[in-house]
Design a protein around this motif. Structure first.
Motif, mmCIF file in Angstrom:
data_model
loop_
_atom_site.group_PDB
_atom_site.id
_atom_site.type_symbol
_atom_site.label_atom_id
_atom_site.label_comp_id
_atom_site.label_asym_id
_atom_site.label_seq_id
_atom_site.Cartn_x
_atom_site.Cartn_y
_atom_site.Cartn_z
ATOM 1 N N ILE A 107 0.844 -1.200 0.000
ATOM 2 C CA ILE A 107 0.000 0.000 0.000
ATOM 3 C C ILE A 107 0.875 1.245 0.000
ATOM 4 O O ILE A 107 0.628 2.201 -0.754
ATOM 5 C CB ILE A 107 -0.944 -0.001 1.218
ATOM 6 N N THR A 108 1.896 1.243 0.834
ATOM 7 C CA THR A 108 2.778 2.409 0.948
ATOM 8 C C THR A 108 3.461 2.718 -0.371
ATOM 9 O O THR A 108 3.630 3.886 -0.744
ATOM 10 C CB THR A 108 3.832 2.161 2.041
ATOM 11 N N THR A 109 3.870 1.687 -1.102
ATOM 12 C CA THR A 109 4.520 1.893 -2.403
ATOM 13 C C THR A 109 3.517 1.912 -3.557
ATOM 14 O O THR A 109 3.910 2.044 -4.712
ATOM 15 C CB THR A 109 5.573 0.805 -2.668
ATOM 16 N N ASN A 110 2.237 1.768 -3.218
ATOM 17 C CA ASN A 110 1.151 1.903 -4.206
ATOM 18 C C ASN A 110 1.263 0.891 -5.345
ATOM 19 O O ASN A 110 1.042 1.223 -6.516
ATOM 20 C CB ASN A 110 1.120 3.326 -4.764
ATOM 21 N N LYS A 111 1.576 -0.361 -4.992
ATOM 22 C CA LYS A 111 1.608 -1.401 -6.022
ATOM 23 C C LYS A 111 0.192 -1.737 -6.474
ATOM 24 O O LYS A 111 -0.767 -1.662 -5.698
ATOM 25 C CB LYS A 111 2.249 -2.686 -5.474
ATOM 26 N N MET A 112 0.072 -2.143 -7.732
ATOM 27 C CA MET A 112 -1.209 -2.609 -8.242
ATOM 28 C C MET A 112 -1.542 -3.945 -7.576
ATOM 29 O O MET A 112 -0.680 -4.817 -7.453
ATOM 30 C CB MET A 112 -1.180 -2.797 -9.755
ATOM 31 N N THR A 113 -2.785 -4.108 -7.161
ATOM 32 C CA THR A 113 -3.210 -5.374 -6.585
ATOM 33 C C THR A 113 -3.417 -6.401 -7.695
ATOM 34 O O THR A 113 -3.487 -6.049 -8.882
ATOM 35 C CB THR A 113 -4.521 -5.198 -5.810
ATOM 36 N N MET A 114 -3.520 -7.670 -7.319
ATOM 37 C CA MET A 114 -3.783 -8.714 -8.304
ATOM 38 C C MET A 114 -5.097 -8.446 -9.027
ATOM 39 O O MET A 114 -5.218 -8.690 -10.228
ATOM 40 C CB MET A 114 -3.818 -10.078 -7.620
ATOM 41 N N GLN A 115 -6.085 -7.930 -8.305
ATOM 42 C CA GLN A 115 -7.368 -7.627 -8.929
ATOM 43 C C GLN A 115 -7.222 -6.525 -9.959
ATOM 44 O O GLN A 115 -7.815 -6.581 -11.042
ATOM 45 C CB GLN A 115 -8.379 -7.212 -7.850
ATOM 46 N N GLU A 116 -6.419 -5.517 -9.650
ATOM 47 C CA GLU A 116 -6.230 -4.401 -10.584
ATOM 48 C C GLU A 116 -5.427 -4.821 -11.809
ATOM 49 O O GLU A 116 -5.560 -4.201 -12.875
ATOM 50 C CB GLU A 116 -5.520 -3.258 -9.871
ATOM 51 N N ARG A 117 -4.636 -5.861 -11.697
ATOM 52 C CA ARG A 117 -3.843 -6.315 -12.846
ATOM 53 C C ARG A 117 -4.691 -7.077 -13.855
ATOM 54 O O ARG A 117 -4.237 -7.302 -14.990
ATOM 55 C CB ARG A 117 -2.691 -7.205 -12.366
ATOM 56 N N VAL A 118 -5.865 -7.501 -13.457
ATOM 57 C CA VAL A 118 -6.847 -8.200 -14.300
ATOM 58 C C VAL A 118 -6.226 -9.256 -15.219
ATOM 59 O O VAL A 118 -6.577 -9.349 -16.400
ATOM 60 C CB VAL A 118 -7.714 -7.203 -15.109
ATOM 61 N N GLY A 119 -5.293 -10.007 -14.688
ATOM 62 C CA GLY A 119 -4.729 -11.110 -15.456
ATOM 63 C C GLY A 119 -3.600 -10.757 -16.386
ATOM 64 O O GLY A 119 -3.018 -11.658 -17.028
ATOM 65 N N VAL A 120 -3.254 -9.489 -16.500
ATOM 66 C CA VAL A 120 -2.139 -9.096 -17.371
ATOM 67 C C VAL A 120 -0.825 -9.461 -16.675
ATOM 68 O O VAL A 120 -0.616 -9.089 -15.512
ATOM 69 C CB VAL A 120 -2.168 -7.581 -17.658
ATOM 70 N N PRO A 121 0.065 -10.189 -17.332
ATOM 71 C CA PRO A 121 1.339 -10.549 -16.698
ATOM 72 C C PRO A 121 2.149 -9.309 -16.315
ATOM 73 O O PRO A 121 2.304 -8.384 -17.117
ATOM 74 C CB PRO A 121 2.057 -11.362 -17.778
ATOM 75 N N HIS A 122 2.627 -9.303 -15.083
ATOM 76 C CA HIS A 122 3.479 -8.219 -14.592
ATOM 77 C C HIS A 122 4.829 -8.795 -14.164
ATOM 78 O O HIS A 122 4.883 -9.861 -13.559
ATOM 79 C CB HIS A 122 2.832 -7.501 -13.413
ATOM 80 N N HIS A 123 5.884 -8.060 -14.455
ATOM 81 C CA HIS A 123 7.235 -8.494 -14.123
ATOM 82 C C HIS A 123 7.927 -7.431 -13.265
ATOM 83 O O HIS A 123 7.651 -6.240 -13.375
ATOM 84 C CB HIS A 123 8.054 -8.734 -15.391
ATOM 85 N N LEU A 124 8.836 -7.885 -12.423
ATOM 86 C CA LEU A 124 9.629 -7.009 -11.549
ATOM 87 C C LEU A 124 8.747 -6.155 -10.650
ATOM 88 O O LEU A 124 9.057 -4.994 -10.363
ATOM 89 C CB LEU A 124 10.577 -6.118 -12.382
ATOM 90 N N LEU A 125 7.656 -6.703 -10.201
ATOM 91 C CA LEU A 125 6.739 -6.005 -9.310
ATOM 92 C C LEU A 125 6.678 -6.756 -7.981
ATOM 93 O O LEU A 125 6.090 -7.831 -7.889
ATOM 94 C CB LEU A 125 5.346 -5.918 -9.942
ATOM 95 N N GLY A 126 7.350 -6.208 -6.964
ATOM 96 C CA GLY A 126 7.352 -6.821 -5.645
ATOM 97 C C GLY A 126 8.100 -8.136 -5.566
ATOM 98 O O GLY A 126 7.704 -9.006 -4.793
ATOM 99 N N VAL A 127 9.178 -8.280 -6.318
ATOM 100 C CA VAL A 127 9.866 -9.576 -6.390
ATOM 101 C C VAL A 127 11.241 -9.571 -5.728
ATOM 102 O O VAL A 127 11.798 -10.636 -5.454
ATOM 103 C CB VAL A 127 10.016 -10.034 -7.857
ATOM 104 N N LEU A 128 11.807 -8.410 -5.441
ATOM 105 C CA LEU A 128 13.161 -8.357 -4.896
ATOM 106 C C LEU A 128 13.135 -8.315 -3.371
ATOM 107 O O LEU A 128 12.254 -7.700 -2.761
ATOM 108 C CB LEU A 128 13.915 -7.136 -5.436
ATOM 109 N N ASP A 129 14.109 -8.962 -2.763
ATOM 110 C CA ASP A 129 14.243 -8.989 -1.312
ATOM 111 C C ASP A 129 14.729 -7.619 -0.828
ATOM 112 O O ASP A 129 15.838 -7.192 -1.177
ATOM 113 C CB ASP A 129 15.248 -10.077 -0.916
#
Length: 358
Positions: A107-129
């Motif tokens: 929420i703080t970084t304002n990432k798109m939720t899975m629902q907002e992505r509506v099935g479109v593949p997303h990369h490099l979103l929330g994946v790094l430690d």
């Protein structure tokens, strides 16, 4: 001539488009490091080399890449989803927001939720430690180029979306050196005009005074959606001490609330029944978040104009009217959708279709 926002008299947000800015690209030759001290071409030589390379590169087929730029909150993500779901169904989105690369604080970084992505593949979103070393432009260049190659192998259209222009620059330039900085300082390095992809740049722009009002409202909405509670857990768990301060630790919201959580052990937002001092500290933190978000937006626009001044062909889409409609008290959802369709989505579709047909 200069670009002046018709609603803005603030000289910091009226940025000159036709300054005498350097446009000579910085790059490294193919010599080994020991030879660099003997080989220092002049800027004129680099410029000549680039113009020659650009001419010859045009005869080769480079992978097509759609890049959506814009300040924070300007509607880049929404446009990318609309283009992917309604017109270009083979699209895959590659995030270029440096804070959204990391896992956590969605929420703080304002990432798109899975629902907002509506099935479109997303990369490099929330994946790094976020506890590991921060992702540098050079690392992002490698990660992004590998994903673009994979998307192209699947016959898809890669769409790079985000507000971190330094990441975008590192990804698309043909020659990139980690020591270059084309955006900051009184004498930044020259912007390279050589790109390793056939790029279509769409710049989603919103007049800054209008965008600033929207961003302030958005901060309130994020707090209402759980941003404060997310930060409570972040600080109480000690995660604030573990994350890399050069990465996720810089996310707007963390430094602004650090003092509040240091002095008060609250698990909910303060209200009328709480000590006046706590309420004041909380309100000051929220104000700083809003101010810093607006400052970030202004800084991002400046970097975009820096690229355009240097010769990058950016297709500017003015989304100001759509944002006015969003904030108008008497506007319904239908009105907002109509303005967005006509003013933002339709011209963007025309631009991308023309680009893909070339």
């Amino acid at each position: 001539m200069c670009f002046v926002c018709p609603e803005c008299c603030d000289p910091l947000s009226c940025i000159h488009l036709h300054q005498n800015m350097r446009i000579f690209p910085y790059s490294r030759c193919n010599l080994t490091p020991s030879f660099h001290k003997f080989f220092q071409p002049t800027r004129t030589q680099w410029r000549a080399q680039e113009l020659f390379s650009s001419t010859t590169d045009n005869s080769r087929s480079k992978p097509k890449l759609l890049v959506i730029l814009g300040a924070t909150g300007a509607g880049k993500s929404r446009l990318s989803i609309d283009l992917s779901t309604r017109v270009f169904g083979n699209s895959e989105i590659i995030n270029s927001d440096k804070m959204q690369l990391y896992n956590g604080l969605d929420i703080t970084t304002n990432k798109m939720t899975m629902q907002e992505r509506v099935g479109v593949p997303h990369h490099l979103l929330g994946v790094l430690d976020p506890t590991k070393p921060a992702c540098t432009p050079s690392v992002y260049r490698k990660l992004g180029s590998d994903i673009i190659s994979d998307v192209k192998t699947r016959g898809g259209l890669p769409i790079v979306v985000g507000g971190s222009n330094s990441l975008i620059y590192s990804l698309v330039t043909k020659r990139f050196h980690p020591g270059t900085d084309v955006f900051n300082g009184s004498d930044p390095d020259p912007v390279s005009l050589e790109l390793r992809y056939d790029c279509c740049f769409i710049w989603v722009d919103v007049c800054l005074p209008v965008l600033n009002r929207y961003l302030a409202n958005r901060v309130d909405e994020m707090l209402d959606s759980g941003m404060f509670e997310e930060l409570v857990e972040f600080f109480r768990s000690g995660e604030d001490k573990r994350v890399n301060q050069a990465g996720l630790g810089q996310a707007i919201g963390i430094p602004e609330f650090e003092g509040y959580f240091r002095d008060f052990n609250s698990v909910r937002r303060p209200g009328g029944g709480d000590p006046e001092t706590e309420v004041e500290v909380y309100n000051e933190a929220v104000k700083r978040i809003k101010d810093n978000t607006c400052h970030l937006a202004k800084k991002q626009v400046g970097k975009i104009l820096r690229l355009r001044d240097a010769g990058w062909e950016l297709k500017r889409i003015d989304a100001t009217e759509a944002f006015r409609a969003v904030m108008a008290a008497d506007s319904g959802g239908g009105r907002v959708a109509e303005v967005w369709e006509k003013g933002v989505l339709e011209p963007s579709v025309k631009i991308v279709k023309r680009f893909l047909d070339e």
